[in-house]
Motif scaffolding. Structure first.
Motif, PDB file in Angstrom:
ATOM      1  N   GLU A  11      12.667  -0.318  58.484  1.00  0.00           N
ATOM      2  CA  GLU A  11      11.710   0.164  57.492  1.00  0.00           C
ATOM      3  C   GLU A  11      11.675  -0.756  56.280  1.00  0.00           C
ATOM      4  O   GLU A  11      10.608  -1.045  55.735  1.00  0.00           O
ATOM      5  CB  GLU A  11      12.071   1.580  57.055  1.00  0.00           C
ATOM      6  CG  GLU A  11      11.885   2.623  58.123  1.00  0.00           C
ATOM      7  CD  GLU A  11      12.436   3.976  57.732  1.00  0.00           C
ATOM      8  OE1 GLU A  11      11.917   4.985  58.250  1.00  0.00           O
ATOM      9  OE2 GLU A  11      13.386   4.035  56.929  1.00  0.00           O
ATOM     10  N   LEU A  15       8.370  -2.711  54.959  1.00  0.00           N
ATOM     11  CA  LEU A  15       7.872  -2.574  53.594  1.00  0.00           C
ATOM     12  C   LEU A  15       7.838  -3.918  52.871  1.00  0.00           C
ATOM     13  O   LEU A  15       6.916  -4.193  52.097  1.00  0.00           O
ATOM     14  CB  LEU A  15       8.704  -1.563  52.812  1.00  0.00           C
ATOM     15  CG  LEU A  15       8.478  -0.106  53.186  1.00  0.00           C
ATOM     16  CD1 LEU A  15       9.465   0.787  52.452  1.00  0.00           C
ATOM     17  CD2 LEU A  15       7.048   0.323  52.892  1.00  0.00           C
ATOM     18  N   MET A  18       4.795  -5.668  54.119  1.00  0.00           N
ATOM     19  CA  MET A  18       3.597  -5.031  53.559  1.00  0.00           C
ATOM     20  C   MET A  18       3.423  -5.397  52.090  1.00  0.00           C
ATOM     21  O   MET A  18       2.297  -5.618  51.631  1.00  0.00           O
ATOM     22  CB  MET A  18       3.677  -3.511  53.705  1.00  0.00           C
ATOM     23  CG  MET A  18       3.462  -3.019  55.107  1.00  0.00           C
ATOM     24  SD  MET A  18       3.637  -1.227  55.214  1.00  0.00           S
ATOM     25  CE  MET A  18       2.141  -0.709  54.383  1.00  0.00           C
ATOM     26  N   ALA A  19       4.511  -5.443  51.339  1.00  0.00           N
ATOM     27  CA  ALA A  19       4.446  -5.747  49.912  1.00  0.00           C
ATOM     28  C   ALA A  19       3.923  -7.163  49.666  1.00  0.00           C
ATOM     29  O   ALA A  19       3.313  -7.432  48.634  1.00  0.00           O
ATOM     30  CB  ALA A  19       5.822  -5.577  49.278  1.00  0.00           C
ATOM     31  N   HIS A  22       0.030  -7.365  52.919  1.00  0.00           N
ATOM     32  CA  HIS A  22      -1.015  -6.398  53.254  1.00  0.00           C
ATOM     33  C   HIS A  22      -2.330  -6.758  52.592  1.00  0.00           C
ATOM     34  O   HIS A  22      -2.373  -7.298  51.489  1.00  0.00           O
ATOM     35  CB  HIS A  22      -0.597  -4.968  52.866  1.00  0.00           C
ATOM     36  CG  HIS A  22      -1.424  -3.944  53.572  1.00  0.00           C
ATOM     37  ND1 HIS A  22      -2.635  -3.524  53.098  1.00  0.00           N
ATOM     38  CD2 HIS A  22      -1.209  -3.296  54.735  1.00  0.00           C
ATOM     39  CE1 HIS A  22      -3.149  -2.633  53.938  1.00  0.00           C
ATOM     40  NE2 HIS A  22      -2.299  -2.486  54.946  1.00  0.00           N
ATOM     41  N   THR A  27      -1.893  -0.835  48.621  1.00  0.00           N
ATOM     42  CA  THR A  27      -0.859  -0.666  49.643  1.00  0.00           C
ATOM     43  C   THR A  27       0.319  -1.587  49.353  1.00  0.00           C
ATOM     44  O   THR A  27       1.475  -1.194  49.515  1.00  0.00           O
ATOM     45  CB  THR A  27      -1.422  -0.927  51.047  1.00  0.00           C
ATOM     46  OG1 THR A  27      -2.518  -0.022  51.269  1.00  0.00           O
ATOM     47  CG2 THR A  27      -0.375  -0.709  52.120  1.00  0.00           C
ATOM     48  N   ARG A  28       0.043  -2.802  48.896  1.00  0.00           N
ATOM     49  CA  ARG A  28       1.136  -3.706  48.499  1.00  0.00           C
ATOM     50  C   ARG A  28       1.932  -3.097  47.355  1.00  0.00           C
ATOM     51  O   ARG A  28       3.163  -3.156  47.333  1.00  0.00           O
ATOM     52  CB  ARG A  28       0.569  -5.072  48.087  1.00  0.00           C
ATOM     53  CG  ARG A  28      -0.024  -5.865  49.229  1.00  0.00           C
ATOM     54  CD  ARG A  28      -0.315  -7.313  48.854  1.00  0.00           C
ATOM     55  NE  ARG A  28      -1.160  -7.465  47.686  1.00  0.00           N
ATOM     56  CZ  ARG A  28      -2.489  -7.592  47.714  1.00  0.00           C
ATOM     57  NH1 ARG A  28      -3.125  -7.546  48.874  1.00  0.00           N
ATOM     58  NH2 ARG A  28      -3.168  -7.753  46.591  1.00  0.00           N
ATOM     59  N   ALA A  31       4.159  -0.206  48.664  1.00  0.00           N
ATOM     60  CA  ALA A  31       5.321  -0.734  49.389  1.00  0.00           C
ATOM     61  C   ALA A  31       6.361  -1.279  48.413  1.00  0.00           C
ATOM     62  O   ALA A  31       7.564  -1.023  48.567  1.00  0.00           O
ATOM     63  CB  ALA A  31       4.876  -1.824  50.368  1.00  0.00           C
ATOM     64  N   TRP A  64       6.054   9.140  51.829  1.00  0.00           N
ATOM     65  CA  TRP A  64       6.926   8.370  52.709  1.00  0.00           C
ATOM     66  C   TRP A  64       7.840   9.289  53.506  1.00  0.00           C
ATOM     67  O   TRP A  64       8.017   9.122  54.708  1.00  0.00           O
ATOM     68  CB  TRP A  64       7.753   7.365  51.910  1.00  0.00           C
ATOM     69  CG  TRP A  64       8.697   6.592  52.778  1.00  0.00           C
ATOM     70  CD1 TRP A  64      10.022   6.834  52.973  1.00  0.00           C
ATOM     71  CD2 TRP A  64       8.363   5.490  53.608  1.00  0.00           C
ATOM     72  NE1 TRP A  64      10.544   5.935  53.854  1.00  0.00           N
ATOM     73  CE2 TRP A  64       9.544   5.098  54.268  1.00  0.00           C
ATOM     74  CE3 TRP A  64       7.187   4.788  53.859  1.00  0.00           C
ATOM     75  CZ2 TRP A  64       9.566   4.030  55.164  1.00  0.00           C
ATOM     76  CZ3 TRP A  64       7.225   3.724  54.745  1.00  0.00           C
ATOM     77  CH2 TRP A  64       8.403   3.359  55.382  1.00  0.00           C
ATOM     78  N   VAL A  69       5.075   5.011  57.238  1.00  0.00           N
ATOM     79  CA  VAL A  69       4.125   3.943  56.958  1.00  0.00           C
ATOM     80  C   VAL A  69       2.685   4.447  56.962  1.00  0.00           C
ATOM     81  O   VAL A  69       1.881   4.063  56.126  1.00  0.00           O
ATOM     82  CB  VAL A  69       4.279   2.783  57.972  1.00  0.00           C
ATOM     83  CG1 VAL A  69       3.171   1.765  57.825  1.00  0.00           C
ATOM     84  CG2 VAL A  69       5.628   2.123  57.787  1.00  0.00           C
ATOM     85  N   LEU A  72       1.797   6.020  53.758  1.00  0.00           N
ATOM     86  CA  LEU A  72       1.790   5.031  52.688  1.00  0.00           C
ATOM     87  C   LEU A  72       0.447   4.319  52.595  1.00  0.00           C
ATOM     88  O   LEU A  72      -0.004   3.969  51.515  1.00  0.00           O
ATOM     89  CB  LEU A  72       2.899   4.010  52.943  1.00  0.00           C
ATOM     90  CG  LEU A  72       3.038   2.869  51.953  1.00  0.00           C
ATOM     91  CD1 LEU A  72       3.440   3.400  50.595  1.00  0.00           C
ATOM     92  CD2 LEU A  72       4.044   1.877  52.465  1.00  0.00           C
TER      93      LEU A  72
END
Length: 78
Positions: A11, A15, A18-19, A22, A27-28, A31, A64, A69, A72
């Motif tokens: 996870e 994340l 994604m941070a 994405h 969304t960034r 994350a 979360w 995800v 999120l």
């Protein structure tokens, strides 16, 4: 209100990716916020660092815990 996030290694890696990568900025931001909570940062620190309300941070943590995800990603999960 509880706002701590526990992550397993997979996870955390998801994340982190994604941070950084994405497509959508919000969304960034989510994350990044969850990663900060997972490392022990207080919600107030997270909201100040990311420029969001403290309620948003609590909402991210709650989402979360409920849906991972998918929760999120919010409105961008098509």
């Amino acid at each position: 209100m509880k706002c701590h996030v526990n992550l397993v290694k997979a996870e955390e890696i998801t994340l982190q990716e994604m941070a950084i990568n994405h497509r959508f900025k919000n969304t960034r931001r989510r994350a990044t916020g969850l990663l900060m909570l997972a490392r022990g940062d207080k919600p107030k620190v997270v909201c100040e660092a990311l420029g969001v309300s403290d309620q948003a941070v609590y909402n991210w943590a709650h989402a979360w815990r409920i849906g991972g995800v998918c929760a999120l990603m919010g409105g961008h999960n098509g």
